[in-house]
Design a protein around this motif. Structure first.
Motif, PDB file in Angstrom:
ATOM      1  N   LEU A 181     -27.344 -15.813   1.507  1.00  0.00           N
ATOM      2  CA  LEU A 181     -26.456 -15.653   0.347  1.00  0.00           C
ATOM      3  C   LEU A 181     -27.286 -15.478  -0.921  1.00  0.00           C
ATOM      4  O   LEU A 181     -26.977 -14.628  -1.767  1.00  0.00           O
ATOM      5  CB  LEU A 181     -25.524 -16.870   0.217  1.00  0.00           C
ATOM      6  N   LEU A 184     -28.676 -11.988  -0.952  1.00  0.00           N
ATOM      7  CA  LEU A 184     -27.618 -11.002  -1.238  1.00  0.00           C
ATOM      8  C   LEU A 184     -27.285 -10.951  -2.719  1.00  0.00           C
ATOM      9  O   LEU A 184     -27.172  -9.864  -3.293  1.00  0.00           O
ATOM     10  CB  LEU A 184     -26.333 -11.377  -0.484  1.00  0.00           C
ATOM     11  N   THR A 185     -27.095 -12.113  -3.327  1.00  0.00           N
ATOM     12  CA  THR A 185     -26.705 -12.121  -4.740  1.00  0.00           C
ATOM     13  C   THR A 185     -27.876 -11.660  -5.612  1.00  0.00           C
ATOM     14  O   THR A 185     -27.658 -11.000  -6.627  1.00  0.00           O
ATOM     15  CB  THR A 185     -26.205 -13.505  -5.198  1.00  0.00           C
ATOM     16  N   LEU A 187     -30.000  -9.402  -4.901  1.00  0.00           N
ATOM     17  CA  LEU A 187     -30.041  -7.932  -4.831  1.00  0.00           C
ATOM     18  C   LEU A 187     -28.973  -7.300  -5.720  1.00  0.00           C
ATOM     19  O   LEU A 187     -29.117  -6.170  -6.159  1.00  0.00           O
ATOM     20  CB  LEU A 187     -29.764  -7.467  -3.390  1.00  0.00           C
ATOM     21  N   GLY A 188     -27.864  -8.058  -5.938  1.00  0.00           N
ATOM     22  CA  GLY A 188     -26.754  -7.578  -6.791  1.00  0.00           C
ATOM     23  C   GLY A 188     -26.180  -6.354  -6.228  1.00  0.00           C
ATOM     24  O   GLY A 188     -25.804  -5.359  -6.576  1.00  0.00           O
TER      25      GLY A 188
ATOM     26  N   THR B  78     -25.729  -1.914  -2.744  1.00  0.00           N
ATOM     27  CA  THR B  78     -25.984  -3.129  -1.952  1.00  0.00           C
ATOM     28  C   THR B  78     -24.634  -3.722  -1.535  1.00  0.00           C
ATOM     29  O   THR B  78     -23.591  -3.347  -2.079  1.00  0.00           O
ATOM     30  CB  THR B  78     -26.720  -4.178  -2.810  1.00  0.00           C
ATOM     31  N   PRO B  79     -24.636  -4.667  -0.592  1.00  0.00           N
ATOM     32  CA  PRO B  79     -23.357  -5.311  -0.228  1.00  0.00           C
ATOM     33  C   PRO B  79     -22.653  -5.909  -1.444  1.00  0.00           C
ATOM     34  O   PRO B  79     -21.446  -5.699  -1.632  1.00  0.00           O
ATOM     35  CB  PRO B  79     -23.787  -6.391   0.769  1.00  0.00           C
ATOM     36  N   ILE B  80     -23.390  -6.616  -2.295  1.00  0.00           N
ATOM     37  CA  ILE B  80     -22.742  -7.210  -3.474  1.00  0.00           C
ATOM     38  C   ILE B  80     -22.353  -6.120  -4.474  1.00  0.00           C
ATOM     39  O   ILE B  80     -21.349  -6.242  -5.184  1.00  0.00           O
ATOM     40  CB  ILE B  80     -23.654  -8.291  -4.125  1.00  0.00           C
ATOM     41  N   GLY B  81     -23.115  -5.034  -4.521  1.00  0.00           N
ATOM     42  CA  GLY B  81     -22.732  -3.898  -5.360  1.00  0.00           C
ATOM     43  C   GLY B  81     -21.391  -3.325  -4.934  1.00  0.00           C
ATOM     44  O   GLY B  81     -20.525  -3.019  -5.770  1.00  0.00           O
ATOM     45  N   ALA B 146     -21.071 -11.804   2.054  1.00  0.00           N
ATOM     46  CA  ALA B 146     -20.816 -11.067   0.816  1.00  0.00           C
ATOM     47  C   ALA B 146     -19.311 -11.034   0.536  1.00  0.00           C
ATOM     48  O   ALA B 146     -18.875 -11.177  -0.607  1.00  0.00           O
ATOM     49  CB  ALA B 146     -21.379  -9.651   0.900  1.00  0.00           C
TER      50      ALA B 146
END
Lengths: 188, 188
Positions: A181, A184-185, A187-188, B78-81, B146
Motif C-alpha cells: 500500500l 502504491l500511494t 507512486l501516485g 499508475t493504479p492510484i493514478g 488500490a
C-alpha cells in the motif's frame, strides 16, 4: 450430563463449519449441527444464540484485542505504526488457525447475508481503531484514514493468507501488504 | 395527469429528504412523502420501489461512472493514478449537490439499516474498481489494495466535504485526502 459439556462448544464449532462448507450455510439447521457434534439442540443454544454466531462470536473480542494493542503502542509511534501494532496482534490471535479461517472465508464468500455481517464487523473495527487513534491525539482526517487503511490491509492480507497455497505467517503477509500500500500511494 | 408527471421524481426526492431529516427515516411513510410532493402514493411507486430507493437509486449509475473514468485513464497511469481519475469523476458528478449530500449523510448516519446499505454500496464499488484495475493488467494484491484505498479516500473525503463549514470543491478535498494517505503510509 452437566450444563456445560467439556469441549462441546468446540465440537459444535467444528461440526457447524463442516456442514456450512459441505452443504451451505443457508441449508444447514441447528439440529443438524447439534446432531453431528453429538449434543442436543438445547446444548447448541447454551453456546450460541444462532447459527450465524458460530462464525461471528469472536468479533467483539478480536476488535477489543486490536484496540488494546493500538493503545499499547509506544507514545511516539506514527498513526500507521500504531495500526501496525494492532495488525500484528490480529495476526498473533488468528495466525494459528488457518484451516478454520479458510473454511470461514469460503462460507462467508458464498453467502450474501454473511458478507453483509462481515462488512459491518469491519466497519465497526475501523470506527474503533479511528477512535483509539483520536484518543492518542491523532487529528482527523488522519485518524479515520489510517484506520480505514489498516482495515483495508487487514482484509486484503487475510484473503491472501487463506487463499495462498503456502502457509506464510499471517504477520508477514500483513506487513507485506502494508508495504505494498505504501509503495502504491508513493507512486501516485 | 400523465403516467410520468413532469418534475414529480425530483419533487418526491426533495420531499422525502425533508421528511427524513425532520422526523427520521423510520418514522416517515410513503404516503407522507407523496402528500408533501403533491402526488399520490401510486405516483411515488412509479419512480421508486420503496422509501430507501430514494436515497440509493443513483448508486449503480455512480459506480458505473467511476468504473468508466478508471477505464478511460491513460494506459500508463499508475493504479492510484487510475483510481484518482475515478475519484475526480465522482467529484464531478456529486460536487454540485452539497446540500443534498449533507442531508443524505445525516439521514444515513442516524439509521443503522441505511448505514448497512451504504457499506454494501461501498464494498460493491471497491469490488468493481478492483476488477477494472485487473482488466488494466494490475496484478493482485495491488488491484484490491488500490481499490480499497480509493474507497477509503472517497468515504473520508466525502464526510469531510459535507461536514466542513466552508464549501471546498469536492475534487480538491478528494485530492488532499489522497495526499494525506500517502503521507501517512510514507511515515509508516
Amino acid at each position: 450430563m452437566g450444563r456445560w459439556e467439556p469441549g462441546a462448544g468446540n465440537r459444535l464449532r467444528v461440526a457447524a463449519m463442516e456442514l456450512y462448507v459441505e452443504q451451505g450455510f443457508d441449508q444447514t439447521t441447528v439440529a443438524e449441527i447439534a446432531d453431528r457434534a453429538g449434543v442436543t439442540a438445547r446444548t447448541f443454544f447454551r453456546y450460541f444464540t444462532d447459527k450465524r454466531e458460530v462464525l461471528f462470536g469472536g468479533s467483539a473480542e478480536l476488535e477489543q484485542r486490536l484496540v488494546q494493542a493500538l493503545e499499547a503502542a509506544p507514545a511516539d509511534a506514527t498513526p500507521i505504526g500504531a495500526i501496525t501494532a494492532a495488525l500484528d496482534s490480529a495476526a498473533d490471535s488468528l495466525g494459528d488457525h488457518r484451516d478454520y479461517a479458510r473454511q470461514r472465508h469460503l462460507v462467508i464468500a458464498a453467502t450474501p447475508e454473511l458478507q453483509e455481517r462481515e462488512l459491518i464487523k469491519m466497519a465497526s473495527l475501523a470506527t474503533a481503531l479511528a477512535a483509539a487513534l483520536r484518543r492518542r491525539g491523532v487529528p482527523d482526517p488522519g485518524a479515520g484514514l489510517a484506520a480505514e487503511a489498516g482495515v483495508a490491509v487487514f482484509r486484503v492480507a487475510f484473503e491472501r493468507w487463506v487463499t495462498a497455497p503456502a502457509n506464510t505467517p499471517l504477520r508477514e503477509v500483513m506487513r507485506d501488504t502494508l508495504g505494498e500500500l505504501t509503495a502504491l500511494t508513493a507512486l501516485g
